[in-house]
Design a protein around this motif. Structure first.
Motif, PDB file in Angstrom:
ATOM      1  N   ASP A  44       0.862  -1.183   0.000  1.00  0.00           N
ATOM      2  CA  ASP A  44       0.000   0.000   0.000  1.00  0.00           C
ATOM      3  C   ASP A  44       0.900   1.237   0.000  1.00  0.00           C
ATOM      4  OD1 ASP A  44      -1.720   2.119   0.521  1.00  0.00           O
ATOM      5  OD2 ASP A  44      -2.142   1.477   2.578  1.00  0.00           O
ATOM      6  N   THR A  45       1.278   1.693  -1.187  1.00  0.00           N
ATOM      7  CA  THR A  45       2.246   2.787  -1.287  1.00  0.00           C
ATOM      8  C   THR A  45       1.645   4.158  -0.981  1.00  0.00           C
ATOM      9  OG1 THR A  45       1.913   2.868  -3.679  1.00  0.00           O
ATOM     10  CG2 THR A  45       3.784   1.568  -2.869  1.00  0.00           C
ATOM     11  N   GLU A  46       0.346   4.217  -0.803  1.00  0.00           N
ATOM     12  CA  GLU A  46      -0.262   5.478  -0.355  1.00  0.00           C
ATOM     13  C   GLU A  46       0.172   5.773   1.080  1.00  0.00           C
ATOM     14  OE1 GLU A  46      -2.427   7.706  -1.946  1.00  0.00           O
ATOM     15  OE2 GLU A  46      -1.813   6.602  -3.741  1.00  0.00           O
ATOM     16  N   ASN A  47       0.318   4.711   1.874  1.00  0.00           N
ATOM     17  CA  ASN A  47       0.611   4.880   3.294  1.00  0.00           C
ATOM     18  C   ASN A  47       1.970   4.325   3.719  1.00  0.00           C
ATOM     19  OD1 ASN A  47      -2.008   6.008   4.005  1.00  0.00           O
ATOM     20  ND2 ASN A  47      -2.796   3.994   3.476  1.00  0.00           N
ATOM     21  N   MET A  48       2.606   3.546   2.851  1.00  0.00           N
ATOM     22  CA  MET A  48       3.856   2.868   3.219  1.00  0.00           C
ATOM     23  C   MET A  48       4.931   3.117   2.166  1.00  0.00           C
ATOM     24  SD  MET A  48       2.742   1.197   5.933  1.00  0.00           S
ATOM     25  CE  MET A  48       3.712  -0.227   6.342  1.00  0.00           C
ATOM     26  N   PHE A  49       6.205   2.967   2.574  1.00  0.00           N
ATOM     27  CA  PHE A  49       7.298   2.951   1.619  1.00  0.00           C
ATOM     28  C   PHE A  49       8.164   1.734   1.912  1.00  0.00           C
ATOM     29  CE2 PHE A  49       8.948   5.424   5.142  1.00  0.00           C
ATOM     30  CZ  PHE A  49      10.267   5.039   5.253  1.00  0.00           C
ATOM     31  N   VAL A  50       8.894   1.280   0.913  1.00  0.00           N
ATOM     32  CA  VAL A  50       9.675   0.046   1.002  1.00  0.00           C
ATOM     33  C   VAL A  50      11.160   0.379   0.978  1.00  0.00           C
ATOM     34  CG1 VAL A  50      10.228  -2.119  -0.188  1.00  0.00           C
ATOM     35  CG2 VAL A  50       7.869  -1.295  -0.135  1.00  0.00           C
ATOM     36  N   ARG A  51      11.926  -0.330   1.792  1.00  0.00           N
ATOM     37  CA  ARG A  51      13.381  -0.224   1.789  1.00  0.00           C
ATOM     38  C   ARG A  51      13.965  -1.631   1.867  1.00  0.00           C
ATOM     39  NH1 ARG A  51      12.322   4.020   0.210  1.00  0.00           N
ATOM     40  NH2 ARG A  51      12.868   6.050   1.039  1.00  0.00           N
ATOM     41  N   GLY A  52      15.093  -1.815   1.207  1.00  0.00           N
ATOM     42  CA  GLY A  52      15.813  -3.081   1.312  1.00  0.00           C
ATOM     43  C   GLY A  52      16.531  -3.161   2.647  1.00  0.00           C
ATOM     44  N   LEU A  53      16.540  -4.346   3.233  1.00  0.00           N
ATOM     45  CA  LEU A  53      17.252  -4.568   4.489  1.00  0.00           C
ATOM     46  C   LEU A  53      18.566  -5.318   4.269  1.00  0.00           C
ATOM     47  CD1 LEU A  53      14.380  -5.659   6.904  1.00  0.00           C
ATOM     48  CD2 LEU A  53      15.637  -3.506   6.919  1.00  0.00           C
ATOM     49  N   GLU A  54      18.486  -6.399   3.503  1.00  0.00           N
ATOM     50  CA  GLU A  54      19.673  -7.231   3.300  1.00  0.00           C
ATOM     51  C   GLU A  54      19.542  -7.978   1.982  1.00  0.00           C
ATOM     52  OE1 GLU A  54      22.341 -10.498   5.706  1.00  0.00           O
ATOM     53  OE2 GLU A  54      20.187 -10.504   6.068  1.00  0.00           O
ATOM     54  N   ILE A  55      20.674  -8.115   1.304  1.00  0.00           N
ATOM     55  CA  ILE A  55      20.709  -8.917   0.084  1.00  0.00           C
ATOM     56  C   ILE A  55      21.900  -9.853   0.150  1.00  0.00           C
ATOM     57  CG2 ILE A  55      22.002  -7.201  -1.255  1.00  0.00           C
ATOM     58  CD1 ILE A  55      20.204  -8.198  -3.690  1.00  0.00           C
ATOM     59  N   THR A  56      21.678 -11.080  -0.320  1.00  0.00           N
ATOM     60  CA  THR A  56      22.771 -12.032  -0.495  1.00  0.00           C
ATOM     61  C   THR A  56      22.740 -12.497  -1.942  1.00  0.00           C
ATOM     62  OG1 THR A  56      21.437 -13.955   0.110  1.00  0.00           O
ATOM     63  CG2 THR A  56      22.636 -12.856   1.893  1.00  0.00           C
ATOM     64  N   ALA A  57      23.910 -12.824  -2.447  1.00  0.00           N
ATOM     65  CA  ALA A  57      23.996 -13.274  -3.839  1.00  0.00           C
ATOM     66  C   ALA A  57      25.030 -14.383  -3.940  1.00  0.00           C
ATOM     67  CB  ALA A  57      24.378 -12.112  -4.749  1.00  0.00           C
ATOM     68  N   ASN A  58      24.628 -15.480  -4.532  1.00  0.00           N
ATOM     69  CA  ASN A  58      25.540 -16.570  -4.852  1.00  0.00           C
ATOM     70  C   ASN A  58      25.644 -16.639  -6.367  1.00  0.00           C
ATOM     71  OD1 ASN A  58      23.958 -17.646  -2.196  1.00  0.00           O
ATOM     72  ND2 ASN A  58      26.127 -18.135  -2.183  1.00  0.00           N
ATOM     73  N   HIS A  59      26.840 -16.347  -6.868  1.00  0.00           N
ATOM     74  CA  HIS A  59      27.075 -16.331  -8.310  1.00  0.00           C
ATOM     75  C   HIS A  59      27.565 -17.707  -8.732  1.00  0.00           C
ATOM     76  CE1 HIS A  59      26.442 -12.110  -7.836  1.00  0.00           C
ATOM     77  NE2 HIS A  59      27.510 -11.987  -7.070  1.00  0.00           N
ATOM     78  N   LEU A  60      26.846 -18.315  -9.664  1.00  0.00           N
ATOM     79  CA  LEU A  60      27.087 -19.712 -10.024  1.00  0.00           C
ATOM     80  C   LEU A  60      27.720 -19.891 -11.395  1.00  0.00           C
ATOM     81  CD1 LEU A  60      23.605 -20.916  -8.781  1.00  0.00           C
ATOM     82  CD2 LEU A  60      25.769 -20.979  -7.529  1.00  0.00           C
ATOM     83  N   LYS A  61      27.500 -18.934 -12.280  1.00  0.00           N
ATOM     84  CA  LYS A  61      27.986 -19.069 -13.652  1.00  0.00           C
ATOM     85  C   LYS A  61      28.268 -17.678 -14.190  1.00  0.00           C
ATOM     86  CE  LYS A  61      26.702 -20.915 -18.088  1.00  0.00           C
ATOM     87  NZ  LYS A  61      26.270 -21.972 -18.823  1.00  0.00           N
ATOM     88  N   SER A  62      29.264 -17.569 -15.057  1.00  0.00           N
ATOM     89  CA  SER A  62      29.558 -16.268 -15.648  1.00  0.00           C
ATOM     90  C   SER A  62      28.903 -16.159 -17.021  1.00  0.00           C
ATOM     91  CB  SER A  62      31.068 -16.051 -15.754  1.00  0.00           C
ATOM     92  OG  SER A  62      31.654 -17.033 -16.583  1.00  0.00           O
ATOM     93  N   ILE A  63      28.779 -14.919 -17.482  1.00  0.00           N
ATOM     94  CA  ILE A  63      28.188 -14.629 -18.782  1.00  0.00           C
ATOM     95  C   ILE A  63      28.897 -13.398 -19.339  1.00  0.00           C
ATOM     96  CG2 ILE A  63      26.305 -13.377 -17.658  1.00  0.00           C
ATOM     97  CD1 ILE A  63      24.498 -14.131 -20.014  1.00  0.00           C
ATOM     98  N   LYS A  64      29.112 -13.370 -20.650  1.00  0.00           N
ATOM     99  CA  LYS A  64      29.836 -12.265 -21.289  1.00  0.00           C
ATOM    100  C   LYS A  64      28.950 -11.332 -22.101  1.00  0.00           C
ATOM    101  CE  LYS A  64      34.199 -14.699 -21.605  1.00  0.00           C
ATOM    102  NZ  LYS A  64      35.377 -14.945 -22.402  1.00  0.00           N
ATOM    103  N   GLU A  65      27.835 -11.845 -22.595  1.00  0.00           N
ATOM    104  CA  GLU A  65      26.981 -11.027 -23.462  1.00  0.00           C
ATOM    105  C   GLU A  65      25.560 -11.553 -23.432  1.00  0.00           C
ATOM    106  OE1 GLU A  65      28.194 -13.519 -27.503  1.00  0.00           O
ATOM    107  OE2 GLU A  65      28.782 -11.432 -27.309  1.00  0.00           O
ATOM    108  N   GLY A  66      24.667 -10.794 -24.055  1.00  0.00           N
ATOM    109  CA  GLY A  66      23.258 -11.172 -24.090  1.00  0.00           C
ATOM    110  C   GLY A  66      22.475 -10.430 -23.015  1.00  0.00           C
ATOM    111  N   PHE A  67      21.486 -11.098 -22.469  1.00  0.00           N
ATOM    112  CA  PHE A  67      20.669 -10.531 -21.395  1.00  0.00           C
ATOM    113  C   PHE A  67      20.678 -11.483 -20.211  1.00  0.00           C
ATOM    114  CE2 PHE A  67      18.853  -8.164 -24.889  1.00  0.00           C
ATOM    115  CZ  PHE A  67      18.523  -6.939 -24.326  1.00  0.00           C
TER     116      PHE A  67
END
Length: 141
Positions: A75-98
């Protein structure tokens, strides 16, 4: 008035103007009842020095799509969102594309949310797995 899917995605992408999302060419492309999908082109702009996707760019993509997902379902009329924590495990590399980041909710509480974000390439190969926790806080009146 309820927005169509196309209108909602257009609004999300307009909100990204003059932000990190625009700098990285992150685009919101799909959503449903409990998920949001974004994509980012893999070009030298988001490479690390050895020519593959930088993990920080991947984390920025994941946090962007996860935060937008929490925002869309809050409910963005009354609330706002913030990130608290992020974790990332990178499993494979990529050079091009999307790369595509799909954020789905593991927990959708009134105050806190936990999202699973899977980053894949165009062939649906898993590139990274991320987790993002967000918090919804009341806007000051």
């Amino acid at each position: 008035m309820t927005l169509t899917k196309t209108e909602m995605l257009a609004q999300a992408n307009i909100a990204s103007k003059n932000t990190l999302m625009e700098t990285l060419n992150i685009e919101m492309i799909d959503f449903g009842e409990d998920f949001l999908v974004a994509r980012m082109p893999v070009t030298p702009k988001v490479h690390q020095p050895d020519g593959v996707l930088h993990g920080g760019a991947t984390a920025a993509l994941a946090e962007s799509v996860g935060s937008f997902a929490s925002h869309i379902f809050t409910d963005t009329e009354n609330m706002f969102v913030r990130g608290l924590e992020i974790t990332a495990n990178h499993l494979k590399s990529i050079k091009e594309g999307f790369v595509y980041a799909k954020a789905t909710f593991l927990h959708k509480g009134r105050t806190t949310q936990l999202l699973d974000i899977r980053v894949t390439d165009e062939a649906d190969n898993l590139i990274s797995i991320c987790r993002l926790s967000t918090i919804s806080l009341p806007k000051k009146k």
